[in-house]
Scaffold this motif. Sequence first.
Motif, PDB file in Angstrom:
ATOM      1  N   LEU A 254       0.810  -1.008   0.111  1.00 51.84           N
ATOM      2  CA  LEU A 254      -0.088   0.093  -0.009  1.00 51.84           C
ATOM      3  C   LEU A 254       0.810   1.321  -0.026  1.00 51.84           C
ATOM      4  O   LEU A 254       0.492   2.162  -0.776  1.00 51.84           O
ATOM      5  CB  LEU A 254      -1.017  -0.031   1.231  1.00 51.84           C
ATOM      6  CG  LEU A 254      -2.213  -0.904   1.184  1.00 51.84           C
ATOM      7  CD1 LEU A 254      -3.020  -1.073   2.385  1.00 51.84           C
ATOM      8  CD2 LEU A 254      -3.119  -0.570  -0.083  1.00 51.84           C
TER       9      LEU A 254
ATOM     10  N   LEU B 155       0.237   4.262  -2.623  1.00 46.86           N
ATOM     11  CA  LEU B 155       0.173   5.665  -2.119  1.00 46.86           C
ATOM     12  C   LEU B 155       1.207   6.710  -2.628  1.00 46.86           C
ATOM     13  O   LEU B 155       0.906   7.724  -2.727  1.00 46.86           O
ATOM     14  CB  LEU B 155       0.512   5.806  -0.690  1.00 46.86           C
ATOM     15  CG  LEU B 155       0.286   7.052   0.191  1.00 46.86           C
ATOM     16  CD1 LEU B 155      -1.268   7.886   0.081  1.00 46.86           C
ATOM     17  CD2 LEU B 155       0.521   7.077   1.760  1.00 46.86           C
TER      18      LEU B 155
ATOM     19  N   THR C 226      -5.888   4.029   1.922  1.00 44.44           N
ATOM     20  CA  THR C 226      -5.022   4.526   1.127  1.00 44.44           C
ATOM     21  C   THR C 226      -5.617   5.617   0.093  1.00 44.44           C
ATOM     22  O   THR C 226      -5.219   6.639  -0.392  1.00 44.44           O
ATOM     23  CB  THR C 226      -4.421   3.312   0.079  1.00 44.44           C
ATOM     24  OG1 THR C 226      -3.939   2.367   1.119  1.00 44.44           O
ATOM     25  CG2 THR C 226      -3.473   3.644  -0.822  1.00 44.44           C
TER      26      THR C 226
END
Lengths: 105, 807
Positions: free
Chosen positions: B48, B52, B135
Amino acid sequence: MTQQWQRICALTDIPTQGARAVQLGDMAPIAIFRTTGDRVFALDNRCPHKGGELSHGLVYGETVACPMHNFKIDLKTGQALAPEQGQTACHSVEVRDGEVWLARS
Amino acid sequence: MQKQRLVLIGNGMAGIRAIEEVLKHDAARYEITVIGDEPWGNYNRIQLSPVLAGEQKLKDIILNDLDWYASNGIRLIKGMAATQIDRAGQYVILASGEAISYDKLIIATGSRPFMLPIPGADLDGVIGFRDIKDTEKMVVAAALYRHAVVIGGGLLGLEAAHGLKLRGMEVTVVHLGEWLLNRQLDQSAGRLLEKAMQQHGLKLKLGISADALLGDNGRVTGVRLTTGEVVEADLVVMAAGIVPNAALGQAAGLNVEQGIVVDDCLQTSDEHIYALGECVSHRGMSYGLVAPLFEMAKVLGNQLGGCGKQRYTGTMTSTKLKVTGIDLFSAGEFFGGEGYDELVLSDPAAGIYKKLVLKDNLLVGACLFGDTSDGAWYYQLLRQGRNIADLRAGLLFGQQDLGDAGTSGASRAGGLPDDAEVCGCNGVTKGVIVKAIKEKGLFTVDDVKKHTRAGASCGSCTGLVEQILMSTVGSSFQAAPKRKAMCACTEHTHEEVRAAIRDQHLITLSDTMRALHWSTPDGCPSCRPALNYYLISTWPGEAKDDPQARLVNERMHANIQKDSTFGVIPRMWGGVTTPDELRKIADVADKYAVKMVKVTGGQRLDLLGVKKEDLPKIWQDLDMPCGMGYAKGLRTAKTCVGKQFCRFGTQDSTGMGIALEKALDRMWAPHKVKLAVSGCPRNCAEAGIKDVGIIAVDSGWEIYIGGNGGIKTEVAEFLIKLKTEDEVMEYTGAFLQLYREEANYLERTVHFMRRVGMDYIKAQVLEDATRRQALWARLQLALADEPDPWQARIGESAAAPFADLPQ
């Protein structure tokens, strides 16, 4: 296509956890395997990877490991075990009264 | 038989990995239901941060798509929370009210971000960093707002801060610790990281905590610090730690401490319920990194798959930050202090800092910043608990010889171009490895080996593969366990298996497998040859050599070639032959239409291209001893001419070589064994790269051990200087018997020496005369009844395995 069964050898001619090769007429050479539990399997004696003779492989469970590069082949299907890919031809084979019979196609 | 119902609560990395492990063991055993409160399949939560940061896309991090569940016959209930477990009735109740019955239940509910209990924590724009939803919120906020505050300067906090910065926000990190990553780095490295993060444009507030979150119209507008200062914020990410999601277990009355308490089999206080991942407490520990979760999954898969032989005993974790351009690594007890030795290399101007912490000649901790290329190597030394006395002087400078297999000089996996060949045996490039890691979601060296064949042959590139894995997947990298099982058929190590064979007087393969609870009926190509060697070397004369546990060369007593013909190498003692012998070899080569006669590296002749069925006949016609040129055992004794002819020779090296080869002939060993004897220090027999190398000097013989001219050249180490030929024989024999008795199968002498330490070998072979003589006597006893492999089989020409079946 009709199958013609042919006697190949006595079961005891094949070592347990081992294999023997046989050449029948103009067919491609065939490897016949015998497992710990005395099941027999027959595959073309040729690894789909680089053509190693599977009859020289190490037999464990219902799998043979090719003697050349340790490619693993499922004796039941002739299929290479994941993640390898490839297949070698299977032949019908059975034991009758301690004798190994193979179906010629 | 009706299938048992296996239910998993938690559709995340730990739970699904456990299901995959169960399927691997027995795909037909269970009817499986997976309950997950997120609306998608299992994805790689660790990635993640790169998502991001805009370096990866969401679709790239899906590990198991919906097809995977369908094709494995798994019912996936997604976007639905489990609200209650009824242990008496053995069912799970969903938010929809539906009840799902189970025979076995796995809880893998993970963890949630720890939200600081301060005023304003419930305002809009205050989030944790845990899942795809978080996210997405951050990505949206970055597009709409300008100021972000991340509370917590740990791994996750820094990754979030970095990602938000890349998305154009002004980011301030508020961290209670005195320096960033204060649990993963020491202060010096922390300061370097601070500088690097500031250069990335982050503002840092260290040694301070947030006091309250200020808001306007329900949305956060700022963070008030304990100093009274207010930092503007439209988005606040709480990354101050995680809390195990144990509520479901607690409500069901399971034993819960910080997380759901599990034993070494991952079983909770209810025998039908297992738990793993971030939601558990195991031996008082809760983990937030992926490597331990995968280890747990493996044990649980084994347990539920009906094998039930593995135990989870905890994990030593290492740290890596997934911020592009910042390399840091730490593992073990890197803080050091009293009772520890610290090796430090510090070059602040270059942004490099390395600290290694030692205790009693063991590496116990490492903290690296700026140059982490040796992280994998240090981590390996740490886990192995290897004595590093011999490496100490150069330890800080790293494993410079890494990447010998065609990548000479390239020790930085990250800097290798994609087309650099990593595995020279199988021609696998770095690009192929990286692609497989990304596309197939690989986390371990073993996985990479299976999918790409890199490292699957000689294994010399394993270190490099490990580095590539580390640099590709970051902290989700799953290091091999410290305690390495012999193979997938057992949880026992080589040492344990050997000890059992010795202590329980096991003399057959099947007895050994039964006594040690092998999980497969007859082993695999990796354990069967090893067991066979352990049996015959431990119980010579008693244990029967099993040809079906030998790989092809040792079964056929010849070297198989690419066209399935064989190479035949007779012994030529000490590399000395006679005209008669040469004539005989020439005649045999003619008679059997040998395709090539080749002088080998070991000073003998190889007859190449021999048909399988001709082998016993050719042996009979040769009437020479088998050279065992194929064997994990004694190969040759290479010699120089020596003083009989050579004007520099100081001793009869040829005679010494012949005597040694004859004394050790027919010796099986964990791996191949090569000897050499040189008649003077000019060392024409190249004794410095042999398992035992002997160099004559005017006053006697110098013995060197552990040399290797193979995959990676290793120079032999001096053992002792001796006076007489009898002494040379006794010391050589004793060392080789020690190797035979204590090395792991397929471990060369050099690796055996590295593992046990030269001091140990000296103690056994040099310092204790009784021990030495006993070792030598045991070797002679073992060799006494060992037949010549060819002579023993000459009569078998009509039988398996040398001939095909008749038509």
